[in-house]
Scaffold this motif. Structure first.
Motif, mmCIF file in Angstrom:
data_model
loop_
_atom_site.group_PDB
_atom_site.id
_atom_site.type_symbol
_atom_site.label_atom_id
_atom_site.label_comp_id
_atom_site.label_asym_id
_atom_site.label_seq_id
_atom_site.Cartn_x
_atom_site.Cartn_y
_atom_site.Cartn_z
ATOM 1 N N UNK A 124 -4.409 23.006 -28.790
ATOM 2 C CA UNK A 124 -3.527 23.611 -29.014
ATOM 3 C C UNK A 124 -2.491 22.929 -28.962
ATOM 4 N N UNK A 125 -2.308 22.141 -27.284
ATOM 5 C CA UNK A 125 -1.252 21.383 -27.545
ATOM 6 C C UNK A 125 -1.708 19.892 -28.021
ATOM 7 N N UNK A 126 -2.670 19.507 -27.825
ATOM 8 C CA UNK A 126 -3.370 17.916 -28.887
ATOM 9 C C UNK A 126 -3.312 18.829 -30.224
ATOM 10 N N UNK A 127 -3.466 20.117 -30.849
ATOM 11 C CA UNK A 127 -3.011 20.448 -32.431
ATOM 12 C C UNK A 127 -1.571 19.731 -32.882
ATOM 13 N N UNK A 128 -1.070 20.133 -31.890
ATOM 14 C CA UNK A 128 0.265 20.325 -32.653
ATOM 15 C C UNK A 128 0.936 18.746 -32.066
ATOM 16 N N UNK A 129 0.996 18.294 -30.820
ATOM 17 C CA UNK A 129 0.951 16.911 -31.813
ATOM 18 C C UNK A 129 -0.046 16.323 -32.679
ATOM 19 N N UNK A 130 -1.337 16.764 -33.366
ATOM 20 C CA UNK A 130 -1.745 15.641 -34.574
ATOM 21 C C UNK A 130 -0.982 16.136 -35.631
ATOM 22 N N UNK A 265 -7.094 15.061 -39.361
ATOM 23 C CA UNK A 265 -6.428 14.873 -38.769
ATOM 24 C C UNK A 265 -6.903 14.656 -37.057
ATOM 25 N N UNK A 266 -6.895 15.698 -37.265
ATOM 26 C CA UNK A 266 -7.494 16.615 -35.542
ATOM 27 C C UNK A 266 -8.112 16.011 -34.995
ATOM 28 N N UNK A 267 -9.953 16.269 -36.083
ATOM 29 C CA UNK A 267 -10.593 15.252 -35.709
ATOM 30 C C UNK A 267 -10.780 13.390 -35.327
ATOM 31 N N UNK A 268 -9.627 13.078 -36.044
ATOM 32 C CA UNK A 268 -9.521 11.419 -35.510
ATOM 33 C C UNK A 268 -8.650 11.376 -34.583
ATOM 34 N N UNK A 269 -8.056 12.781 -34.031
ATOM 35 C CA UNK A 269 -6.683 12.727 -33.549
ATOM 36 C C UNK A 269 -7.624 12.608 -31.543
ATOM 37 N N UNK A 270 -8.857 13.540 -31.596
ATOM 38 C CA UNK A 270 -9.762 13.276 -30.197
ATOM 39 C C UNK A 270 -11.270 11.981 -30.683
ATOM 40 N N UNK A 271 -10.738 11.365 -31.359
ATOM 41 C CA UNK A 271 -12.217 10.312 -31.820
ATOM 42 C C UNK A 271 -13.184 11.494 -32.178
#
Length: 672
Positions: A124-130, A265-271
């Motif tokens: 959820x934290x990563x999603x918010x950042x993305x 965008x989320x998928x790319x944020x975590x490669x």
């Protein structure tokens, strides 16, 4: 692009998903290796694979969840890659890392993505950042049940209590009060520790009137990522999906694009590399909020395959081999509508409690694969298979695909009527009734649909007047055919004139007596109901057949048939009726017979399903209050809390924690 990215892969799973992966691997010319526990020695996935390796006893934590055994099987067989399916080790980063260390390729994302998205708090934290929309909640450490209630009160009820490492509805509770928050925290924490080995819990706002909609993504190792539109998964029971469809009847094109863009965008944020699913909760105004990302193949992936024509398993294999995505976003279309029903080994008449046993009959409907019509059944069982208490109760995923939603629903209704399962409890009657439900057919659904429409649990729907007439005609016709066959066997005189003589029947069903008269016509039967002609009725049913197709004009109805004393048990569209068929004089006498009363079990607490007694919360001699927790039973990886229905005194407890019980075995006896 190579046609065969690997020579041999191992499927670290069982059941229908193992069979599903094996099918695609075969089409790609790839050799397959199955693994199996003692309980699965004769399982279908073992028979389908080119090789099979035994990995231990039935409990998953001694077989399918032991990474070292999977790796040893790869070494033994020379498998170059592992497809994990879903569940088990599919989202365990340590397993992926261990494979990499051995030089074995994991057909899925890299450890970093699994770790980031596998933890609901971190994700959820990563999603918010993305830039992904998220639900308000508390992501920190929850100290105890009292702290959970305090947090829930600050967020505002209702709240959702979830296991951080959870999935599949396990470790998940909805709380509407402090008391429910405290108990939900304890139960979620216990289930999470048992199922995932991680008892961390988080709490978030529960969105009322929610719809559960998810976006399928594909991403390769070269920075390419696309979304394959959405699936609606709002028909859920106990937070477990039951029916899915693609596309959603609720989304518009603008919302679809926005959800898809955020998912990419989320998928790319975590490669991210592989097939994955970003799950959202969507409110009545089409506001959407991130729930979680599943870093694996989803159970409901077939509906996406049916509307896009893209084989997701093949894409996963090719991505794992380092290939570029051969599909661009503009290549992704929505072709028609697809529905998936999950067939579970559970008894809908006993509040969907798990059922185990042998499939004495398992006859799926015929599969169809055409451009505008598909019937697909993904399964891992055959007739004679054993449904075990050790694993998930899903036995098949039945899918239909048609040009539009209502046509797909009607195709599903017919396919369910033709699906024969005997030997265990199953949810086909519920699924069949659902296909006819007006609210479902309108697409007016939320995740609370089952709770709202079946608050007292599922019971067969009552037939309307037209359906009652149809059932009566069917029962009388089958009895007529049975009588003709009996006459032939007995050697009684049987000639064409006798065939054409009109036979009078009285059918007793749904609390009514209906008079039906039948005579044989050329190639059909001349039928009248209550003196009114029904018209020529045709059927090819013969005594012993378990399905009967009854055709009147251009309309054909399929019934599941089971002979009973004096008639038949008939099932169609979820309606289950017992029909007694009498000669008129016998019907008059039968009406005078007393009804047999069911035994009184009101002073007993019976085990509602085959399961394990996790704990007993009262002792012999205790006074219990209505709603008080009496015992907790675990079955098929879910904990079930059994509570007192009324004030009583415990007289006897013949079981103890750790005992395995059969359905209806006595747990407690109360003083009368």
């Amino acid at each position: 692009m190579t046609d065969k990215p690997f020579s041999k892969i191992l499927i670290a799973n069982r059941g229908e998903i193992a069979c599903r992966v094996i099918r695609t691997a075969r089409q790609m010319g790839i050799q397959t290796v199955a693994v199996y526990s003692d309980a699965d020695r004769d399982a279908e996935h073992v028979k389908m694979a080119h090789e099979a390796v035994h990995i231990g006893p039935p409990p998953a934590n001694q077989s399918y969840l032991v990474a070292e055994k999977i790796i040893a099987a790869c070494r033994q067989t020379g498998a170059e890659a592992v497809h994990p399916g879903y569940g088990f080790l599919s989202e365990r980063a340590s397993f992926c890392a261990a494979l990499e260390k051995e030089g074995i390729i994991f057909i899925g994302p890299k450890p970093r993505a699994i770790e980031a998205m596998g933890d609901k708090i971190t994700s959820k934290k990563i999603a918010a950042e993305a830039g992904v929309s998220t639900v308000p909640g508390f992501m920190g450490l929850i100290e105890n049940a009292a702290h959970a209630a305090e947090i829930a009160g600050e967020i505002g009820y209702p709240v959702m209590i979830k296991a951080s490492a959870g999935g599949g509805g396990k470790g998940m509770r909805i709380a509407w009060s402090d008391a429910e928050a405290r108990e939900g925290y304890e139960r979620s924490k216990s289930e999470a520790a048992s199922s995932f080995g991680d008892d961390r819990i988080f709490i978030e706002k529960f969105i009322e009137e929610p719809r559960h909609i998810e976006i399928q993504v594909l991403a390769d190792a070269h920075g390419n990522a696309i979304y394959l539109n959405e699936r609606e998964c709002s028909i859920q029971r106990r937070n477990q999906k039951v029916v899915e469809e693609a596309p959603s009847p609720f989304l518009d094109a603008e919302t679809r694009r926005a959800m898809g863009a955020q998912s990419v965008a989320l998928a790319q944020a975590v490669e991210y590399q592989s097939a994955g699913t970003v799950e959202f909760i969507v409110d009545k105004n089409r506001n959407f909020y991130f729930l979680e990302m599943n870093t694996r193949l989803q159970v409901e992936h077939p509906v996406t395959e049916l509307i896009t024509g893209i084989d997701l398993v093949e894409q996963m294999i090719r991505i794992a081999a380092g290939e570029h995505l051969a599909i661009g976003q503009d290549d992704v279309k929505i072709n028609g509508w697809a529905i998936e029903c999950r067939l579970y080994a559970e008894d809908p008449y006993r509040n969907f409690l798990p059922s185990i046993g042998r499939l004495t009959r398992y006859r799926p409907p015929q599969e169809i694969s055409e451009e505008d019509e598909n019937v697909r059944n993904d399964t891992g069982v055959t007739e004679g298979s054993e449904i075990s208490m050790f694993y998930d109760p899903m036995i098949a995923k039945l899918c239909t695909h048609a040009p539009d939603r209502l046509t797909a629903i009607d195709a599903m209704a017919e396919a369910l009527d033709r699906f024969e399962v005997e030997g265990i409890g199953h949810n086909i009657p519920f699924l069949s009734a659902l296909m006819a439900h007006p609210r479902w057919r309108r697409g007016d659904i939320t995740t609370a649909f089952i709770a709202e429409e079946y608050p007292e649990g599922f019971a067969p729907p009552a037939p309307d007047a037209a359906q009652t007439r149809d059932f009566a005609v069917a029962a009388a016709l089958l009895a007529h055919i049975q009588g003709e066959r009996n006459a032939r066997i007995s050697g009684a005189r049987f000639n064409q004139a006798a065939r054409r003589a009109r036979e009078e029947k009285v059918v007793r069903l749904a609390g009514r007596d209906l008079r039906v008269s039948i005579s044989d016509a050329d190639g059909a039967f001349d039928v009248a109901l209550e003196g009114e002609p029904v018209g020529p009725v045709a059927t090819s049913w013969m005594p012993g057949d378990s399905l009967a197709e009854i055709a009147t004009g251009d309309r054909t109805v399929v019934y599941k048939v089971k002979p009973i004393a004096g008639g038949f048990s008939l099932r169609h569209a979820g309606i289950d009726l017992k029909a007694q068929v009498y000669a008129p004089r016998i019907a008059e006498l039968a009406a005078l017979m007393p009804e047999k009363l069911a035994p009184d079990t009101s002073n007993l607490l019976l085990c509602p399903m085959p399961g394990l007694i996790v704990s007993l919360h009262v002792a012999e001699g205790d006074e219990v209050e209505e709603g008080q927790t009496l015992a907790i039973v675990e079955a098929m990886k879910m904990e079930n809390v059994l509570k007192a229905e009324k004030k009583a005194k415990v007289a006897r407890i013949p079981v103890q924690a750790g005992d395995s019980l059969a359905v209806d075995e006595v747990i407690m006896e109360f003083e009368k």
